[in-house]
Design an enzyme around this catalytic site. Sequence first.
Site, PDB file in Angstrom:
ATOM      1  N   HIS A 111       8.064  70.432 -37.284  1.00  0.00           N
ATOM      2  CA  HIS A 111       9.527  70.552 -37.369  1.00  0.00           C
ATOM      3  C   HIS A 111      10.187  69.182 -37.200  1.00  0.00           C
ATOM      4  O   HIS A 111      11.068  68.800 -37.990  1.00  0.00           O
ATOM      5  CB  HIS A 111       9.995  71.526 -36.285  1.00  0.00           C
ATOM      6  CG  HIS A 111      11.475  71.729 -36.209  1.00  0.00           C
ATOM      7  ND1 HIS A 111      12.091  72.877 -36.655  1.00  0.00           N
ATOM      8  CD2 HIS A 111      12.479  70.942 -35.715  1.00  0.00           C
ATOM      9  CE1 HIS A 111      13.398  72.791 -36.456  1.00  0.00           C
ATOM     10  NE2 HIS A 111      13.658  71.621 -35.874  1.00  0.00           N
ATOM     11  N   GLU A 112       9.780  68.431 -36.180  1.00  0.00           N
ATOM     12  CA  GLU A 112      10.398  67.124 -35.928  1.00  0.00           C
ATOM     13  C   GLU A 112      10.048  66.117 -37.020  1.00  0.00           C
ATOM     14  O   GLU A 112      10.875  65.277 -37.394  1.00  0.00           O
ATOM     15  CB  GLU A 112       9.985  66.607 -34.549  1.00  0.00           C
ATOM     16  CG  GLU A 112      10.409  67.495 -33.378  1.00  0.00           C
ATOM     17  CD  GLU A 112      11.903  67.775 -33.332  1.00  0.00           C
ATOM     18  OE1 GLU A 112      12.684  66.985 -33.907  1.00  0.00           O
ATOM     19  OE2 GLU A 112      12.292  68.793 -32.739  1.00  0.00           O
ATOM     20  N   HIS A 124      12.325  66.609 -39.918  1.00  0.00           N
ATOM     21  CA  HIS A 124      13.599  65.909 -39.712  1.00  0.00           C
ATOM     22  C   HIS A 124      13.463  64.449 -40.144  1.00  0.00           C
ATOM     23  O   HIS A 124      14.314  63.919 -40.870  1.00  0.00           O
ATOM     24  CB  HIS A 124      14.009  65.963 -38.242  1.00  0.00           C
ATOM     25  CG  HIS A 124      14.658  67.246 -37.821  1.00  0.00           C
ATOM     26  ND1 HIS A 124      15.587  67.902 -38.584  1.00  0.00           N
ATOM     27  CD2 HIS A 124      14.517  67.986 -36.681  1.00  0.00           C
ATOM     28  CE1 HIS A 124      15.993  68.994 -37.957  1.00  0.00           C
ATOM     29  NE2 HIS A 124      15.352  69.075 -36.804  1.00  0.00           N
ATOM     30  N   HIS A 137      18.594  71.436 -40.407  1.00  0.00           N
ATOM     31  CA  HIS A 137      18.233  72.825 -40.142  1.00  0.00           C
ATOM     32  C   HIS A 137      18.692  73.755 -41.259  1.00  0.00           C
ATOM     33  O   HIS A 137      19.717  73.517 -41.898  1.00  0.00           O
ATOM     34  CB  HIS A 137      18.815  73.283 -38.804  1.00  0.00           C
ATOM     35  CG  HIS A 137      18.191  72.611 -37.629  1.00  0.00           C
ATOM     36  ND1 HIS A 137      18.919  71.972 -36.655  1.00  0.00           N
ATOM     37  CD2 HIS A 137      16.891  72.468 -37.272  1.00  0.00           C
ATOM     38  CE1 HIS A 137      18.103  71.469 -35.745  1.00  0.00           C
ATOM     39  NE2 HIS A 137      16.863  71.752 -36.103  1.00  0.00           N
TER      40      HIS A 137
END
Length: 746
Positions: free
Chosen positions: A155-156, A159, A165
Amino acid sequence: MAWIRSTCILFFTLLFAHIAAVPIKYLPEENVHDADFGEQKDISEINLAAGLDLFQGDILLQKSRNGLRDPNTRWTFPIPYILADNLGLNAKGAILYAFEMFRLKSCVDFKPYEGESSYIIFQQFDGCWSEVGDQHVGQNISIGQGCAYKAIIEHEILHALGFYHEQSRTDRDDYVNIWWDQILSGYQHNFDTYDDSLITDLNTPYDYESLMHYQPFSFNKNASVPTITAKIPEFNSIIGQRLDFSAIDLERLNRMYNCTTTHTLLDHCTFEKANICGMIQGTRDDTDWAHQDSAQAGEVDHTLLGQCTGAGYFMQFSTSSGSAEEAALLESRILYPKRKQQCLQFFYKMTGSPSDRLVVWVRRDDSTGNVRKLVKVQTFQGDDDHNWKIAHVVLKEEQKFRYLFQGTKGDPQNSTGGIYLDDITLTETPCPTGVWTVRNFSQVLENTSKGDKLQSPRFYNSEGYGFGVTLYPNSRESSGYLRLAFHVCSGENDAILEWPVENRQVIITILDQEPDVRNRMSSSMVFTTSKSHTSPAINDTVIWDRPSRVGTYHTDCNCFRSIDLGWSGFISHQMLKRRSFLKNDDLIIFVDFEDITHLSQTEVPTKGKRLSPQGLILQGQEQQVSEEGSGKAMLEEALPVSLSQGQPSRQKRSVENTGPLEDHNWPQYFRDPCDPNPCQNDGICVNVKGMASCRCISGHAFFYTGERCQAVQVHGSVLGMVIGGTAGVIFLTFSIIAILSQRPRK
């Protein structure tokens, strides 16, 4: 009175036979460890606990913010990285594991830092967070306490690759409801949407399954009431999944970086097309493999398991006719490896004679450019198990090669079937060390109570350590969840091995049996053995010491097993039944146990500039600033004094068209699941994130089990006393009758 003696003997024979057959279940009160020392938390929970109030919950921004649409924020692959030494050993291993997922499923790649101006340094600050896009300097990703999970790290990194998101999309309100009055005061900004000047959906639909979606309870006031729900209620249990990339996540990643190839996937075939993935039949063998479909009675493939009419193909080699030792070869196309090790995974079944054989070969370059040199790798023998099985074969090819499947007839006169192949995957990744298949898992789930467990076979890693996993189909600690735990076992090499065994990373995976490895969303957990893992049950000794010293003897493996260390909420029963975790009703578990001591010192000196967290923007006070000609509102950030400074609360208007507060708009989270109490037999109901969890009562003699405390069981010691006492009374009664019957009549 011979009949009385015979009756007594028969009675006691039947009585003791019955006692031996009755399963007396005992739930051991052993010290149960949790790998993360508590429930696995999501990113928003971790960052809230750390006192962080970041943009969208886990994003740090520069003052001059560049959005996802800016091509200057795209990375050039491979991305240089550094693993800072303030990271724990387990976090470093988990990051490298996440890298492998990117390489397997996308065109993204990483390389150790070698002086480049743009790079990512992974560090342990408070919380889990990242910056968005390539900032053209050294930039941070924080993997703080509680963040070292594959899905959180992925997830990070997404980014950092340029993604915001999912629920920040402009069209968000068409798909989900935001319950503004349930959001913590001052954190409403995390649910803002942004216009097309900042975020693009890359022409893909809204993705409830995205790894970048908030969970239902993110930033909520009430532990049992969500802040975000899907307008299609069936997706409420899906949004915010933390398994792996969704198919649309990968599609967007490939579109953003204009690429489609992966780095470690060499070959994949489900045999659904007539060209059978470019595989060829042998020309010097006796017969051929047949390309079959699932339309024939009793013939079901593994890809679709007969669920689609006119689809579901596989390769079959019939062994029920012809002569013994007749063979057929099926060869792959020529493949070009980049690494020195590959893993060939496939599903097969053998329904013919036990003497049938399936042999895996490789055909190598003979140093003249011709791929013709044959090497036998592994043989699979027929048996009485006619189910689909998973197989892994380790290959070590450094030059172009083919892999081959040879089917050989063993005893055609005693064969009514053949050899079947389906769902082949060849990757340049290590094969799992231990593979455990639990068949008929739905029945296992139904027939086990809380705390009942199954033990895997003993596996050995490359160093010679024995290990295994313990499966609790119904977790005693978390209702509606499956528990998995790891242990070391005594083995044949213990005398020369190092004890306690530390700095070994454990990776346990429940396999999503989706045929395309790129679309699998398997559930994985990691931890690393440490001397800090001690137990009062063994006088605060390290649980990873030699099992014969600190473990318990088990007859099923004729070995000692250590105390379990695992996750009480590894995966929910609901999630297990959603994807392909239980294809063919088989639960397949992978487990690895590898030394990562070499990661102890990984940080290297850097050149040029590196961003500091204190020089970046957190979510500050907002002002509505109109953009000329667009009519859209964007946010203006203010720089806080420190990274952990909290932000003042603000009033946020509700979004339009969220719908009235009616039952069809409010899922089960909003109704108290404990009213009325669903627990039977005076069980206590606890509301755990909107789900009812029953705490069953236990007395000196009886205890209740089951998801709703519906089953009553007797403690083993009490049951033994009752049976023994009853047997004693009956024995005494019959003895008196026998004695009285032998007294002489007057």
